[in-house]
Enzyme design. Structure first.
Site, PDB file in Angstrom:
ATOM      1  CG  ASN A   1       3.269   4.458   1.727  1.00 26.92           C
ATOM      2  OD1 ASN A   1       4.033   4.042   0.860  1.00 26.92           O
ATOM      3  ND2 ASN A   1       2.533   3.656   2.486  1.00 26.92           N
ATOM      4  CB  THR A   2       4.392  10.589   4.770  1.00 27.08           C
ATOM      5  OG1 THR A   2       3.006  10.223   4.785  1.00 27.08           O
ATOM      6  CG2 THR A   2       4.513  12.091   4.980  1.00 27.08           C
TER       7      THR A   2
ATOM      8  CB  SER B   1       3.947   5.603   7.107  1.00 30.06           C
ATOM      9  OG  SER B   1       3.486   5.501   5.773  1.00 30.06           O
TER      10      SER B   1
ATOM     11  CG  ASN C   1      -0.406   0.717   2.397  1.00 32.67           C
ATOM     12  OD1 ASN C   1      -0.443   1.942   2.471  1.00 32.67           O
ATOM     13  ND2 ASN C   1       0.124  -0.045   3.353  1.00 32.67           N
TER      14      ASN C   1
ATOM     15  CE  LYS D   1       2.663   0.429  12.815  1.00 33.00           C
ATOM     16  NZ  LYS D   1       1.261   0.296  12.393  1.00 33.00           N
TER      17      LYS D   1
ATOM     18  CG  ASN E   1       4.458   1.298   9.459  1.00 31.37           C
ATOM     19  OD1 ASN E   1       3.725   0.843   8.591  1.00 31.37           O
ATOM     20  ND2 ASN E   1       4.277   2.487  10.001  1.00 31.37           N
TER      21      ASN E   1
ATOM     22  CG  PHE F   1      -0.032   9.511   7.015  1.00 26.89           C
ATOM     23  CD1 PHE F   1      -0.057   8.164   7.321  1.00 26.89           C
ATOM     24  CD2 PHE F   1       0.927  10.307   7.628  1.00 26.89           C
ATOM     25  CE1 PHE F   1       0.858   7.611   8.217  1.00 26.89           C
ATOM     26  CE2 PHE F   1       1.846   9.773   8.529  1.00 26.89           C
ATOM     27  CZ  PHE F   1       1.812   8.419   8.818  1.00 26.89           C
TER      28      PHE F   1
END
Length: 398
Positions: free
Chosen positions: A214-215, A212, A144, A252, A283, A148
Site C-alpha cells: 500500500n506504499t 506492504s 486493507n 518482513k 505480509n 502506513f
C-alpha cells in the site's frame, strides 16, 4: 380502575429497566471474561454492523482500557524460546492492529505471548484516503490499504516509553516495533536507519517492513541490490548503539515473491553485513484467489485471512528449506485455529502471529488457539513448540 391504569405502565417500565440493566451487566461480564459463544453469536455480529475502520478504532480503545481479559494459563508446552528470548506462548499479534502503540499492555492481558506494533514512520502521515479497509465476510478475510498511517516516531516513542515505565518486572511485554518509510520520503534507507536508532532502547525486536503493498515503490526494496544496501546500512546503524540497545532485526517479506526472488533474498541475508536475525513470512497479498465470494474481493489493497493461509504456509516451508532452518521465522497468514498455527510451526515457523482472526472473532480467539495448539503438540508427541519447528517442512512444500 384509573389507579390500575397508571400503575401498570410504571410496572412495565420498571421491568424493562431491570431487564435492560441485567442484560447490560451480563453482556459486559461476558465481554470481559471472553465468553466465546457470546462473542461469536452476539457481540461480533453486532460489531460487523459498524464500519470496519470505526470498529477497529473502538477495538484498540477497548484493549487500551483493558476491558477484555479472557482467562488461559500458559503451560510449559507452549513456552517458546525465540530470538534469544523466552515467550510464555508462541502466539503474537501482528503489526497493523495497534499501529500507534496505544494498547500494548492490554494485548498482553488478552493472552498474546508477544506484541508487535506499527508500522511506525519517521514523520506523521495520514495514510491513504478512507474507506481503506474492507471486510470480506463470506471469506472471513480483509482487504486493507491503510498506507502506513502513523503518528510518527516522536509520538509513538513517548507513548511506548511511558508504557514501559509502568510495566511490572514480572509482566514485561515482549514488544516488537515494525518500522516503515514515509510515503514521500526521498531516502527510504535513512527512514529505516532512523527507526532502528530511535527504538532500540524500547523494543525487544525490530522489523524492517518493505513488503506492504500500500506504499508506492516499497516492495521494490526487496530487490537484491537495493535490499543489500538497505540491510547493510540498517545493521551498521544498530552497531552504533550501546550493546544494551542492539535488538534483533527481522525482515518482513511479501507472499507474492517468486521462487527466484526468495532465493536472492536468502543469498543477501547470508552475507555477514546483511545477516538479519529473523524473517516474518508473510505480509498481505495483492493476489485474488478465484475462490473469493465477497463483493469486496475486487477492492485494491492487501488481502489477509484464510485465502492467504496455504500460500503463507508454503512460503514458510520454502524459506525454512532455503535457509536450512538456521534463520528463525515468524509465520503469519490465515491463522484461525490451533491447527493452522501448528501447520505453520511444522512448516518452519518458531512463532506465529494473528490479525484477521482477531478482527473477526475478538479476544476469545487467543485462548482458543492456544488450547488447540497445545492439544496438537501433545497429540503429535511434541514436548514443546521448538520440537515441532520444521518437522513437516517437506509435507508443506508439496
Amino acid at each position: 380502575m384509573s389507579a390500575c391504569r397508571v400503575r401498570t405502565p410504571n410496572k412495565i417500565r420498571s421491568l424493562l429497566k431491570v431487564t435492560g440493566l441485567a442484560a447490560g451487566v451480563f453482556s459486559a461480564y461476558s465481554v470481559w471474561r471472553g465468553d466465546e459463544k457470546f462473542y461469536n453469536n452476539v457481540f461480533m455480529p453486532v460489531v460487523r454492523l459498524i464500519p470496519p475502520e470505526t470498529a477497529h478504532d473502538l477495538a484498540v480503545l477497548g484493549v487500551k482500557w483493558k476491558l477484555f481479559r479472557p482467562s488461559h494459563q500458559d503451560t510449559d508446552r507452549l513456552r517458546t524460546h525465540f530470538l534469544g528470548m523466552t515467550f510464555s506462548n508462541p502466539i503474537g499479534i501482528a503489526a497493523g492492529f495497534d499501529k500507534h502503540g496505544e494498547a500494548v499492555q492490554g494485548l498482553q492481558l488478552i493472552g498474546f505471548g508477544f506484541v508487535e506494533i506499527g508500522s511506525v514512520t519517521p514523520e506523521p502521515q495520514p495514510g491513504n484516503a478512507r474507506p481503506r479497509i474492507f471486510r470480506l465476510n463470506e471469506d472471513k478475510a480483509i482487504v486493507n490499504r491503510y498506507g502506513f498511517n502513523s503518528e510518527g516516531h516522536d509520538v509513538v516513542y513517548d507513548r511506548l516509553r511511558e508504557s514501559r515505565e509502568q510495566e511490572h518486572p514480572e509482566q514485561k511485554v515482549m514488544l516488537g516495533i515494525n518500522l516503515g518509510k514515509n510515503k514521500l520520503s526521498l531516502d527510504a534507507v535513512a527512514d529505516y536507519v532512523q527507526g532502528v536508532k530511535r527504538f532500540g532502547s524500547l523494543a525487544d525486536y525490530l522489523v524492517i517492513n518493505i513488503s506492504s503493498p500500500n506504499t508506492p515503490g516499497l516492495r521494490a526494496l526487496q530487490n537484491k541490490s537495493t535490499l543489500q544496501t538497505l540491510l547493510t546500512e540498517v545493521l551498521k546503524a544498530r552497531a552504533t548503539l550501546s550493546p544494551s540497545e542492539q535488538r534483533p532485526i527481522l525482515l518482513k517479506l511479501a507472499p507474492d515473491l517468486s521462487e527466484e526472488d526468495l532465493r536472492e533474498i536468502v543469498e543477501v541475508i547470508r552475507v555477514k553485513a546483511c545477516a538479519v536475525d529473523g524473517l516474518i513470512v508473510s505480509n498481505t497479498t495483492i493476489d485474488r484467489p478465484p475462490t473469493l465470494r465477497s463483493n469486496n474481493a475486487g477492492q485494491l489493497g492487501g488481502l489477509s485471512g484464510p485465502p492467504l493461509k496455504h500460500r503463507s504456509t508454503a512460503m514458510i516451508a520454502k524459506v525454512y528449506k532455503l535457509t536450512e532452518g538456521k534463520i528463525p521465522i515468524i509465520g503469519v497468514g490465515g491463522i484461525f485455529t490451533g491447527e493452522d498455527a501448528f501447520e505453520k510451526i511444522e512448516a518452519g515457523a518458531s512463532a506465529v502471529q494473528l490479525y484477521t482472526s482477531f478482527i473477526f472473532h475478538g479476544p476469545p480467539i487467543v485462548p482458543k488457539i492456544k488450547r488447540e495448539l497445545e492439544s496438537m503438540l501433545e497429540a503429535n508427541g511434541y514436548a514443546n513448540v521448538q520440537d515441532a519447528v520444521g518437522k513437516g517442512v517437506d509435507k508443506y512444500l508439496s
